[in-house]
Write an enzyme that holds these catalytic residues in place. Structure first.
Site, PDB file in Angstrom:
ATOM      1  N   GLU A   3     -12.531   0.012  -9.472  1.00  0.00           N
ATOM      2  CA  GLU A   3     -12.097  -0.897 -10.739  1.00  0.00           C
ATOM      3  C   GLU A   3     -13.074  -0.991 -11.920  1.00  0.00           C
ATOM      4  O   GLU A   3     -12.758  -0.998 -13.001  1.00  0.00           O
ATOM      5  CB  GLU A   3     -11.947  -2.274 -10.267  1.00  0.00           C
ATOM      6  N   ARG A  61       0.544   3.703  -3.082  1.00  0.00           N
ATOM      7  CA  ARG A  61      -0.273   5.190  -2.978  1.00  0.00           C
ATOM      8  C   ARG A  61       0.825   6.049  -2.862  1.00  0.00           C
ATOM      9  O   ARG A  61       0.768   7.445  -3.454  1.00  0.00           O
ATOM     10  CB  ARG A  61      -1.110   4.971  -1.662  1.00  0.00           C
ATOM     11  N   THR A  69      -1.010   0.923 -10.349  1.00  0.00           N
ATOM     12  CA  THR A  69      -2.450   0.260 -10.079  1.00  0.00           C
ATOM     13  C   THR A  69      -3.331   1.206  -9.054  1.00  0.00           C
ATOM     14  O   THR A  69      -4.472   0.781  -8.699  1.00  0.00           O
ATOM     15  CB  THR A  69      -2.071  -1.126  -9.317  1.00  0.00           C
ATOM     16  N   GLU A  93       0.941  -1.235  -0.223  1.00  0.00           N
ATOM     17  CA  GLU A  93      -0.076  -0.086   0.019  1.00  0.00           C
ATOM     18  C   GLU A  93       0.975   1.537   0.116  1.00  0.00           C
ATOM     19  O   GLU A  93       0.449   2.152  -0.653  1.00  0.00           O
ATOM     20  CB  GLU A  93      -0.879  -0.028   1.259  1.00  0.00           C
ATOM     21  N   ASP A 138      -4.787 -10.057  -8.340  1.00  0.00           N
ATOM     22  CA  ASP A 138      -4.971  -8.811  -9.305  1.00  0.00           C
ATOM     23  C   ASP A 138      -3.937  -8.025 -10.061  1.00  0.00           C
ATOM     24  O   ASP A 138      -3.567  -8.490 -11.060  1.00  0.00           O
ATOM     25  CB  ASP A 138      -6.047  -7.813  -8.498  1.00  0.00           C
TER      26      ASP A 138
HETATM   27  C1  DMJ Z   1      -6.453   0.437  -4.987  1.00  0.00           C
HETATM   28  O1  DMJ Z   1      -5.718   0.530  -3.715  1.00  0.00           O
HETATM   29  C2  DMJ Z   1      -5.609  -0.434  -6.158  1.00  0.00           C
HETATM   30  O2  DMJ Z   1      -6.203  -0.112  -6.952  1.00  0.00           O
HETATM   31  C3  DMJ Z   1      -5.124  -1.793  -5.514  1.00  0.00           C
HETATM   32  O3  DMJ Z   1      -4.475  -2.402  -6.664  1.00  0.00           O
HETATM   33  C4  DMJ Z   1      -6.391  -2.717  -5.252  1.00  0.00           C
HETATM   34  N1  DMJ Z   1      -7.539  -1.964  -4.677  1.00  0.00           N
HETATM   35  C5  DMJ Z   1      -7.650  -0.605  -4.235  1.00  0.00           C
HETATM   36  C6  DMJ Z   1      -8.836   0.210  -4.715  1.00  0.00           C
HETATM   37  O4  DMJ Z   1      -9.926  -0.642  -4.866  1.00  0.00           O
END
Ligand code: DMJ
Length: 643
Positions: A538, A275, A624, A271, A404
């Site tokens: 998503e 982020r 992501t 995370e 994912d």
């Molecule tokens: C986000 O922090 C990112 O997209 C991550 O890859 C998966 N999920 C969350 C949002 O749903």
């Protein structure tokens, strides 16, 4: 004093009686003063020319012309500043003077860079405009086929240096020709402002906002410390939307308040990377402000101890203070998670390039090598890998939670490298072939979905998280023509349709966390624990990619349905909240405004109503968490370190 001509004369008195003014000429002392004034003026005027650098380096009239010509090429607003913001109009039109002329945002960016350079140098010297002529312009980028356009995309390596913080390039614009799209984009911008202003008002510096309680919120992924997650995650969205004041305030917080040395608790490596490191790197690429690069590096350095395992596969959690790291207690056998250790590649590779330090790239290259050397059951990657033994844990496979973004980063590592990292593309294609063979299903009523696998046994359930795969497969299809590309596009369209159905089959028109496919129930959650919606991006993310790639307007319409549902059920006076049950007519709210709502959901909504010139997929790849990172070799904002 009386004024009778060009120069003042003075009334004279004799015994207090004014003497009529009769003199017609100056006294010698006055003539001397006038003479001195003219001589000084002459010296200043002519002297200036001789002090111009162009004169010093030779040439006369020709050099003057050269300076003039360079100024002309750089643009008039080098010398004539743009109008002050308050004269431009209401907030969404902040950058109207740039947008009106429909200029390529990169060219505009170069101009800002030139301005910064002039100020740095402190004198007017040679104004060479970087050669960005081969970069696609707004108009040529429109409706482009990514594969075809790739060939034209070659550009001389340009290194755009760091800028001063008040001289950022303007990566805004993207006004669509369609008035409806423009109005909808303005609406999304207003939503961002609402989300942001309330965070500032009630939770500034905290990780997230509780919009109903009107206080700060922190999830365990951020540890116990307030790290300003919403600031770090939301900054680039502010920038892209042209919210300059808000961006500046947030940037100053990063520069002056963010102190990673204060963090004494365990935080999630994944995370923090996607982020915070991703957010800072995107801001560095967009602006050139070295504060962002340096913060990205400081944060990434704190993650490095997590890689000190026998295999080099990082642990999930790391303590910034002590450097100790561990995996989640709930994961069977102490394994690391595929979607976590497999989602570091883009940020670490880029960080190495902008800092000139190879350590970050080496860490993720090593992960790649470990994965390459492992046997994959049926060509599939299990969600768990033990970092001590290097062996797979339970054979659970998913393109949703726990799997994912590993798949996402295989494709995107290849894109980020300007399609040079063929190993990554091959791994992506191979893994998709296995997933299509073993996990891709079609329901009785014709909805396509990705099932999960538990030791070869399919579970007919798809996570909201897995809905990113529609957009990803669309991107895979359009960036390389091969025997798989038609299939990729077909599946991309069908998966995105299924994910839309998961929204459409609820009274709130927002989708559940997971949905199942059984006899009599398709694309609907069955368990209470699957019915929540936490402002995730998503589904909207796939609408964005699919709109960009196909220009099918239905994706814009589906995104608008989501906007209306968000406004109806998730908007509160104190910000945006998630919902506990999307199947309830009057859903309870969860009182959390997730940072990814600002980083991703609102950004993708904004971009879907922008034209392709704003963050062209030919030049940027989104991590992501929707933080745009530049594509190497084609994007002058790559800002690779020269040492
Ligand atoms: C986000 O922090 C990112 O997209 C991550 O890859 C998966 N999920 C969350 C949002 O749903």
């Amino acid at each position: 004093m009386t004024v009778t001509g060009i120069l003042p004369t003075y009334q004279r008195f004799v015994n207090g009686v004014p003497v009529p003014f009769s003199r017609r000429s100056f006294r010698p002392r006055e003539k001397y003063v006038v003479f001195l004034v003219f001589v000084t003026f002459g010296i200043v005027c002519f002297g200036t020319f001789f002090f111009l650098p162009e004169f010093r380096t030779g040439g006369t009239a020709e050099s003057v012309y050269k300076v003039y010509d360079q100024i002309k090429r750089a643009g008039p607003d080098l010398l004539i500043p743009p109008p002050p913001l308050e004269n431009i109009g209401e907030a969404p039109k902040l950058l109207r003077h740039e947008e009106d002329v429909k200029e390529d945002p990169h060219i505009i960016g170069d101009r800002a860079k030139l301005r910064a350079k002039i100020e740095q140098d402190g004198e007017l010297k040679v104004l060479e405009r970087p050669d960005v002529g081969k970069i696609k312009t707004s108009s040529t980028a429109k409706h482009s086929n990514l594969e075809e356009s790739h060939a034209e995309n070659f550009v001389n390596r340009i290194i755009i240096p760091a800028a001063q913080s008040n001289h950022y390039p303007l990566i805004t614009g993207g006004d669509d020709d369609d008035i409806v799209a423009r109005e909808r984009r303005d609406k999304v911008r207003e939503m961002m402002k609402h989300a942001w202003d309330n965070y500032v008002r009630y939770a500034w510096g905290k990780n997230e906002l509780k919009p109903i309680s009107k206080s700060g919120h922190s999830a365990s992924i951020f540890g116990a410390m307030p790290l300003g997650a919403t600031i770090l995650d939301g900054l680039d969205t502010l920038y892209i939307m042209g919210m300059e004041e808000e961006f500046k305030q947030a940037r100053d917080w990063v520069a002056n308040e963010l102190d990673v040395e204060q963090v004494v608790s365990d935080v999630s490596v994944f995370e923090v990377n996607i982020r915070f490191v991703g957010g800072m790197l995107a801001c560095f690429a967009l602006t050139g402000d070295t504060v962002f690069r340096d913060k990205a590096q400081q944060i990434a350095d704190k993650l490095l101890p997590a890689f000190n395992t026998p295999t080099g596969i990082p642990s999930a959690l790391v303590n910034f203070k002590s450097g100790t790291s561990k995996n989640y207690g709930w994961v069977n056998g102490g394994s690391s998670i595929l979607s976590e250790f497999g989602t570091l590649h883009l940020e670490m590779t880029y960080l190495s390039d902008v800092t000139g330090k190879q350590i970050y790239r080496n860490k993720v290259d090593h992960i790649r090598k470990v994965l390459q050397d492992l046997d994959k059951p049926n060509g599939l990657y299990p969600n768990y890998l033990n970092p001590k033994t290097g062996k797979w844990g339970q054979h659970h496979m998913s393109i949703g939670a726990l799997g994912d973004s590993f798949y996402e980063y295989l494709l995107k590592a290849w894109l980020q490298s300007n399609k040079e990292d063929n190993e990554a593309r091959q791994m992506f294609d191979d893994s998709m072939a296995a997933i299509f063979q073993h996990m891709l299903k079609t329901s009785t009523n014709g909805l396509m979905y990705f099932a999960e696998l538990k030791f070869d046994r399919p579970e007919h359930k798809m996570d909201h998280l897995a809905c990113f795969s529609g957009g990803l497969l669309g991107l895979a299809s359009k960036t390389l023509s091969n025997e798989q590309s038609n299939k990729y596009m077909k599946v991309a369209e069908e998966i995105t349709r299924t994910c839309h159905e998961s929204y459409d089959r609820t009274p709130t028109k927002l989708g559940p966390e997971s949905f199942r496919f059984t006899e009599g129930s398709e694309a609907r959650a069955l368990k209470t624990s699957e019915k929540y919606y936490i402002l995730r991006p998503e589904v909207i993310e796939s609408y964005f990619y699919m709109y960009r790639l196909t220009k099918d307007n239905k994706y814009r319409e589906w995104a608008w349905e989501a906007v209306q549902a968000l406004e109806k059920h998730c908007r509160t006076p104190g910000g945006y909240t998630g919902l506990k049950n999307v199947y309830s007519e009057e859903p309870q709210q969860d009182d959390v405004q997730q940072s990814f709502f600002l980083a991703e959901t609102l950004k993708y909504l904004y971009l879907i109503y922008s034209d392709d010139s704003l963050l062209s997929l030919d030049e940027w790849v989104f991590n992501t968490e929707a933080h745009p990172l530049p594509i190497k070799g084609v994007n002058p904002f790559y800002r690779e370190s020269t040492h």
